[in-house]
Design a protein around this motif. Sequence first.
Motif, PDB file in Angstrom:
ATOM      1  N   PRO A 171       0.817  -1.209   0.000  1.00 50.20           N
ATOM      2  CA  PRO A 171       0.000   0.000   0.000  1.00 50.20           C
ATOM      3  C   PRO A 171       0.855   1.266   0.000  1.00 50.20           C
ATOM      4  N   ALA A 172       0.271   2.355  -0.469  1.00 48.46           N
ATOM      5  CA  ALA A 172       0.985   3.632  -0.543  1.00 48.46           C
ATOM      6  C   ALA A 172       1.472   4.079   0.834  1.00 48.46           C
ATOM      7  N   ARG A 173       0.654   3.890   1.857  1.00 45.39           N
ATOM      8  CA  ARG A 173       1.068   4.315   3.208  1.00 45.39           C
ATOM      9  C   ARG A 173       2.317   3.568   3.649  1.00 45.39           C
ATOM     10  N   TYR A 174       2.443   2.306   3.285  1.00 47.03           N
ATOM     11  CA  TYR A 174       3.634   1.518   3.596  1.00 47.03           C
ATOM     12  C   TYR A 174       4.831   2.078   2.822  1.00 47.03           C
ATOM     13  N   GLN A 175       4.642   2.311   1.537  1.00 46.31           N
ATOM     14  CA  GLN A 175       5.732   2.786   0.682  1.00 46.31           C
ATOM     15  C   GLN A 175       6.258   4.151   1.117  1.00 46.31           C
ATOM     16  N   GLN A 176       5.406   4.954   1.729  1.00 49.20           N
ATOM     17  CA  GLN A 176       5.802   6.289   2.167  1.00 49.20           C
ATOM     18  C   GLN A 176       6.411   6.293   3.568  1.00 49.20           C
ATOM     19  N   ALA A 177       6.362   5.185   4.259  1.00 53.42           N
ATOM     20  CA  ALA A 177       6.872   5.090   5.633  1.00 53.42           C
ATOM     21  C   ALA A 177       8.405   5.046   5.646  1.00 53.42           C
ATOM     22  N   PRO A 178       9.012   5.405   6.773  1.00 52.95           N
ATOM     23  CA  PRO A 178      10.471   5.299   6.900  1.00 52.95           C
ATOM     24  C   PRO A 178      10.942   3.845   6.706  1.00 52.95           C
ATOM     25  N   HIS A 179      12.192   3.711   6.343  1.00 53.50           N
ATOM     26  CA  HIS A 179      12.760   2.389   6.064  1.00 53.50           C
ATOM     27  C   HIS A 179      12.572   1.417   7.233  1.00 53.50           C
ATOM     28  N   ALA A 180      12.801   1.868   8.457  1.00 56.52           N
ATOM     29  CA  ALA A 180      12.679   0.984   9.625  1.00 56.52           C
ATOM     30  C   ALA A 180      11.249   0.436   9.750  1.00 56.52           C
ATOM     31  N   VAL A 181      10.270   1.261   9.461  1.00 55.36           N
ATOM     32  CA  VAL A 181       8.869   0.826   9.538  1.00 55.36           C
ATOM     33  C   VAL A 181       8.585  -0.210   8.457  1.00 55.36           C
ATOM     34  N   ARG A 182       9.035   0.042   7.242  1.00 56.05           N
ATOM     35  CA  ARG A 182       8.848  -0.922   6.144  1.00 56.05           C
ATOM     36  C   ARG A 182       9.545  -2.236   6.466  1.00 56.05           C
ATOM     37  N   ASP A 183      10.717  -2.149   7.050  1.00 55.92           N
ATOM     38  CA  ASP A 183      11.473  -3.339   7.426  1.00 55.92           C
ATOM     39  C   ASP A 183      10.708  -4.155   8.467  1.00 55.92           C
ATOM     40  N   ALA A 184      10.119  -3.470   9.435  1.00 52.43           N
ATOM     41  CA  ALA A 184       9.353  -4.161  10.480  1.00 52.43           C
ATOM     42  C   ALA A 184       8.118  -4.858   9.898  1.00 52.43           C
ATOM     43  N   TYR A 185       7.406  -4.201   9.001  1.00 52.40           N
ATOM     44  CA  TYR A 185       6.239  -4.828   8.363  1.00 52.40           C
ATOM     45  C   TYR A 185       6.643  -6.052   7.554  1.00 52.40           C
ATOM     46  N   ALA A 186       7.674  -5.913   6.737  1.00 48.09           N
ATOM     47  CA  ALA A 186       8.120  -7.042   5.910  1.00 48.09           C
ATOM     48  C   ALA A 186       8.568  -8.206   6.796  1.00 48.09           C
ATOM     49  N   PHE A 187       9.269  -7.897   7.870  1.00 45.08           N
ATOM     50  CA  PHE A 187       9.698  -8.939   8.803  1.00 45.08           C
ATOM     51  C   PHE A 187       8.490  -9.616   9.443  1.00 45.08           C
ATOM     52  N   ALA A 188       7.534  -8.829   9.902  1.00 45.51           N
ATOM     53  CA  ALA A 188       6.365  -9.379  10.579  1.00 45.51           C
ATOM     54  C   ALA A 188       5.598 -10.334   9.671  1.00 45.51           C
ATOM     55  N   ILE A 189       5.404  -9.953   8.432  1.00 46.86           N
ATOM     56  CA  ILE A 189       4.652 -10.804   7.506  1.00 46.86           C
ATOM     57  C   ILE A 189       5.326 -12.166   7.372  1.00 46.86           C
ATOM     58  N   ASP A 190       6.636 -12.189   7.337  1.00 50.88           N
ATOM     59  CA  ASP A 190       7.377 -13.450   7.168  1.00 50.88           C
ATOM     60  C   ASP A 190       7.638 -14.205   8.469  1.00 50.88           C
ATOM     61  N   HIS A 191       7.298 -13.628   9.627  1.00 53.79           N
ATOM     62  CA  HIS A 191       7.665 -14.252  10.903  1.00 53.79           C
ATOM     63  C   HIS A 191       6.519 -14.322  11.904  1.00 53.79           C
ATOM     64  N   ARG A 192       5.350 -14.664  11.420  1.00 53.05           N
ATOM     65  CA  ARG A 192       4.195 -14.811  12.314  1.00 53.05           C
ATOM     66  C   ARG A 192       4.462 -15.857  13.390  1.00 53.05           C
ATOM     67  N   ALA A 193       5.107 -16.951  13.000  1.00 53.79           N
ATOM     68  CA  ALA A 193       5.350 -18.059  13.938  1.00 53.79           C
ATOM     69  C   ALA A 193       6.138 -17.598  15.161  1.00 53.79           C
ATOM     70  N   GLU A 194       7.064 -16.673  14.975  1.00 49.24           N
ATOM     71  CA  GLU A 194       7.858 -16.183  16.093  1.00 49.24           C
ATOM     72  C   GLU A 194       7.161 -15.027  16.825  1.00 49.24           C
ATOM     73  N   LEU A 195       6.620 -14.089  16.059  1.00 49.39           N
ATOM     74  CA  LEU A 195       6.031 -12.896  16.673  1.00 49.39           C
ATOM     75  C   LEU A 195       4.741 -13.168  17.438  1.00 49.39           C
ATOM     76  N   ARG A 196       4.134 -14.307  17.223  1.00 44.40           N
ATOM     77  CA  ARG A 196       2.922 -14.618  17.995  1.00 44.40           C
ATOM     78  C   ARG A 196       3.260 -14.871  19.468  1.00 44.40           C
ATOM     79  N   TYR A 197       4.541 -15.067  19.772  1.00 43.54           N
ATOM     80  CA  TYR A 197       4.999 -15.262  21.151  1.00 43.54           C
ATOM     81  C   TYR A 197       5.647 -14.003  21.743  1.00 43.54           C
ATOM     82  N   ILE A 198       5.634 -12.923  20.988  1.00 45.92           N
ATOM     83  CA  ILE A 198       6.300 -11.702  21.431  1.00 45.92           C
ATOM     84  C   ILE A 198       5.235 -10.644  21.738  1.00 45.92           C
TER      85      ILE A 198
END
Length: 155
Positions: A45-72
């Motif tokens: 989404p455009a809001r994602y693309q306009q976000a700072p790099h760290a925010v985009r990195d966190a979203y991309a990481f979260a999408i690929d790591h549900r198995a781990e982040l569900r315990y965090i």
Amino acid sequence: MRRRHFLGALAGAAAAACVAPVATKTGPTPIPSSLLALPSMGLWPARYQQAPHAVRDAYAFAIDHRAELRYIPCFCGCGQTAGHRNNWDCFVKEQTGPGAFILDPHGLACGTCVGVALDVKAMLATGMRVSAIRAAIDEKWAATGPATRTPYPDD
């Protein structure tokens, strides 16, 4: 050709989402196309693309790591205000199908959520187990605010 067909279907779905709902219609909630992400196709989404790099990195990481982040847990209070159960919920509202996600806008504006996710990413890269990561996250972030009620990993 496949990409053009997909983009045409996506445009049709977005146009359909703009039509005013009929009061008597029942069924699933329409997909908010403004937050639809198809990362495997490079569509964010455009809001994602306009976000700072760290925010985009966190979203991309979260999408690929549900198995781990569900315990965090998260420590910003979003468990009470947004109903989040874990750090993954701060970034993803729901997975609508294989490779299709509705992003939660919360992570776009919450430095705590982004910080927790990026800390988990860094610790996973060193080979830490999820249980050790959870303990480190709890220790580092507990003073920030109330933690979500997140289960502990069994590993």
